[in-house]
Write a protein that holds these residues in place. Sequence first.
Motif, PDB file in Angstrom:
ATOM      1  N   LEU A   1      13.022  23.755 -11.443  1.00 35.54           N
ATOM      2  CA  LEU A   1      13.077  22.831 -12.678  1.00 35.54           C
ATOM      3  C   LEU A   1      14.464  22.292 -12.472  1.00 35.54           C
ATOM      4  N   GLN A   2      15.427  23.091 -12.343  1.00 37.78           N
ATOM      5  CA  GLN A   2      16.916  22.672 -12.263  1.00 37.78           C
ATOM      6  C   GLN A   2      16.949  21.484 -11.214  1.00 37.78           C
ATOM      7  N   ALA A   3      16.270  21.306 -10.078  1.00 38.36           N
ATOM      8  CA  ALA A   3      16.293  20.436  -9.147  1.00 38.36           C
ATOM      9  C   ALA A   3      15.953  19.107  -9.827  1.00 38.36           C
ATOM     10  N   LYS A   4      15.071  19.233 -10.784  1.00 35.78           N
ATOM     11  CA  LYS A   4      14.361  18.124 -11.402  1.00 35.78           C
ATOM     12  C   LYS A   4      15.021  17.622 -12.648  1.00 35.78           C
ATOM     13  N   TYR A   5      15.602  18.641 -13.433  1.00 32.59           N
ATOM     14  CA  TYR A   5      15.897  18.335 -14.861  1.00 32.59           C
ATOM     15  C   TYR A   5      17.406  18.728 -15.111  1.00 32.59           C
ATOM     16  N   GLY A   6      17.950  19.315 -14.338  1.00 31.46           N
ATOM     17  CA  GLY A   6      19.543  19.737 -14.810  1.00 31.46           C
ATOM     18  C   GLY A   6      20.069  20.945 -14.027  1.00 31.46           C
ATOM     19  N   ALA A   7      21.315  21.186 -14.060  1.00 31.77           N
ATOM     20  CA  ALA A   7      22.143  22.078 -13.243  1.00 31.77           C
ATOM     21  C   ALA A   7      21.888  23.405 -13.855  1.00 31.77           C
ATOM     22  N   ASP A   8      21.561  23.587 -15.054  1.00 28.46           N
ATOM     23  CA  ASP A   8      21.367  25.082 -15.471  1.00 28.46           C
ATOM     24  C   ASP A   8      20.151  24.869 -16.477  1.00 28.46           C
ATOM     25  N   ILE A   9      20.092  26.006 -17.190  1.00 29.31           N
ATOM     26  CA  ILE A   9      18.853  26.035 -18.112  1.00 29.31           C
ATOM     27  C   ILE A   9      19.331  25.370 -19.525  1.00 29.31           C
ATOM     28  N   GLY A  10      20.672  25.618 -19.912  1.00 29.66           N
ATOM     29  CA  GLY A  10      21.281  24.747 -20.993  1.00 29.66           C
ATOM     30  C   GLY A  10      20.859  23.016 -20.911  1.00 29.66           C
ATOM     31  N   ASP A  11      21.270  22.682 -19.653  1.00 27.22           N
ATOM     32  CA  ASP A  11      20.960  21.098 -19.250  1.00 27.22           C
ATOM     33  C   ASP A  11      19.363  20.916 -19.294  1.00 27.22           C
ATOM     34  N   ILE A  12      18.362  21.938 -18.874  1.00 23.71           N
ATOM     35  CA  ILE A  12      17.092  21.572 -19.072  1.00 23.71           C
ATOM     36  C   ILE A  12      16.718  21.567 -20.420  1.00 23.71           C
ATOM     37  N   LEU A  13      17.077  22.635 -21.130  1.00 23.89           N
ATOM     38  CA  LEU A  13      16.593  22.680 -22.633  1.00 23.89           C
ATOM     39  C   LEU A  13      17.084  21.386 -23.332  1.00 23.89           C
TER      40      LEU A  13
END
Length: 561
Positions: free
Chosen positions: A306-318
Motif C-alpha cells: 500500500l505504501q508503494a501505491k499510496y504514500g511513504a508511510d501510514i499517515g500519508d496513506i490515511l
Amino acid sequence: MLLELRVKNLALIEKAEVSWKEGLNILTGETGAGKSIIIGSVNMALGGKASKDMIRQGADFAYVELIFSVEDKEKRRRLQEMDIDLPEDGTVIISKKIMPSRSVSKVNDETVTAGRLKEITSLLIDIHGQHEHQSLLYKSKHLQILDDYAKSRTAPLKEEITGVFARYQKLSKKLEDMNLDQEGRRREADFCRFEIEELERANLKEGEEEALTADYRRMKNAQKIMECLSEAYDVMEQARVGTALKAVEQAAEYDQGLGGIRDQLYDVDAIIGDVSHDIRDYIDSFSFDEEEFVRIEERLDLIHNLQAKYGADIGDILRKLEEKRQRLEELENYDLLKQRTEQEWKECGGKLETLCGQLSAVRREEAEKLTGRISQGLEDLNFIDVRFSMEFSRLPYYGAGGYDEAEFMISTNPGMPMRPLGTVASGGELSRIMLAIKAVLADTDDIPTLIFDEIDTGISGRTAQKVSEKLTYIAGSHQVICITHLPQIAAMADVHFEIAKGSDGRLTTTTIRELDETQIIEELARLLGGARITEAVYDNAREMKRLAMSSRKEKGTGRKK
C-alpha cells in the motif's frame, strides 16, 4: 541615505572611498576617467551582475561596500521584517566580494541571495540610467509609474484584487477539471471506490507498522535471542558473588573498614539475583507462534504494498484515503458541485469586476493629476507647448493588477496630434521626461537616495540649465548622486567630486576626490573651456557657480532641513 562607498580592486580602481553628503552630489571627470565604474560598482553591490573580468589585474578579488543610514521608522520596521539585524543607529552595510569562481553578497555581515538583496535595496536607493528611461518605451512601465504615484489609493485595492484573483484562478481551474464526459466520470468514480475499499479493508492504524516491525524482528531472531540469553544466564550463575560475599564478611569481623566493600557486594549479589531471575522468566515464558509470525509477515507485506501505491508511510496513506473519499463525493454529486462551483466562480468574478472597476476609476482620476504635474515639469525642462496625457484601454481578461492597460501620450509641437510616448520621443527627450516623472514622484516616494547617470544625454544650453534646476528640486527632499559632463548641472552641486585617471607607467588607476571651493572652480572651468583654459574661462566658472547658488536661494530649491 547613502553614507559611504568603498571600492577595492575593481577594474581601474585600486582603492577608493567616497563619503556622500545630503543634497546634490555631483561627479565629473574627463571622458574615460572611470565615471561609469563608480556607478557600476554601486550597481554590483545592489545585486547587479559582476564579471570576474572586473577584478583588477594582479588582484585575487574585487570588493564593493555601501554603507547606509536608515532613520525612517517605517523603513526600519520593514527591514526588520526581512530579518535584517539592525543596530540602534540604523546602519545597513551592503557588500559584494567578487572572486574568479563566484560572488558573495552580504547585508550586515549576513550572506543573502540576489533576490533578497534587491528586495532590501529597493527600500534604500534607486538608480536612474539610460536603461531606465528607455523603459518608457514599454506601456507596462507607464501603469507602474501611475500606481507608484497614487500608491496610497491604488496599493490597498491592488492587494485585495490579488487575493480575489488568486481565488478566481483556482475556481476557473476547478471548473476546467470538472469538464469531464459522463463516461470518464463513471470510470474515475469506479476506480475511486475500488481504492477506497482496498484502503478501508486494510484498516491501517497510525504507529502500526513500527510495532509490527519490532515483533517481526523479535520472532524472526527468536533462536538467536534464546542462545544469547542462555549464555548470559550461565555466566551470571557462575559469577560466584555469594562466595566472595562470605569471604569479605569474615574479613570484616576483624576490620570494620571493609564494611563498605561488604555492602557493595550485598548490592551486586541482589542485582545479579534479580537479573538472573528476569532472564529465566523471559526464557521460560518465550514461545514462538508460527501462525502469528506468518500473520505479522503478511500484514507487513500488505502495508508495504500500500505504501508503494499510496504514500511513504501510514499517515500519508490515511490522508490519501480521505482525499479519495472527497473526490468520490465530488464525482457522485457532480452536477450539484459543479453548479455550486459555477455560482462561486460567478460571484468571485463579480467581486473582481467591481474591484477592478474601482481601481480603474482611481487610476483615471489620479492620471489626470499625474499627467498635469508631468506636463508642468516638462515645461520646466524646456519642452515648449508640450501636451501630455494618459490613455486607458481595457484588457480582455482580469489580472492581479486589474484589467487596465494604460499608455502615456505626448505632443511636443503645436498642431501635432497626441501620439504614444514610445513612438515619438528621442533618447534625449526620454531622459528629460523620466526626470520630470522622477521630480513628481519625489514628493510621494520614500526612497531616500536617487542616482542619475546619463541624465544629460543629448542636451545643452538653456535645457541643461532647466535640468540642473529640476535635479536641485529633487535634491531638496532626497539625496541625489549625479554623474554629468555639463557645467550648468555641476555648478548646482552641494558637494562636488572629481573622478580622474592616472598611470605610474605600469598600471592605470582611477581615483575619486571631493573638491574644495578652488578646485570646484577649476573643474567648472575645465568643463567650460575645453583644451585651453584662460582667465576669462575661470571668471565665467566663478560667475556660473555664484549664479547657481543665487538661483537656488531665490527659487527655494535649497536643501530642505
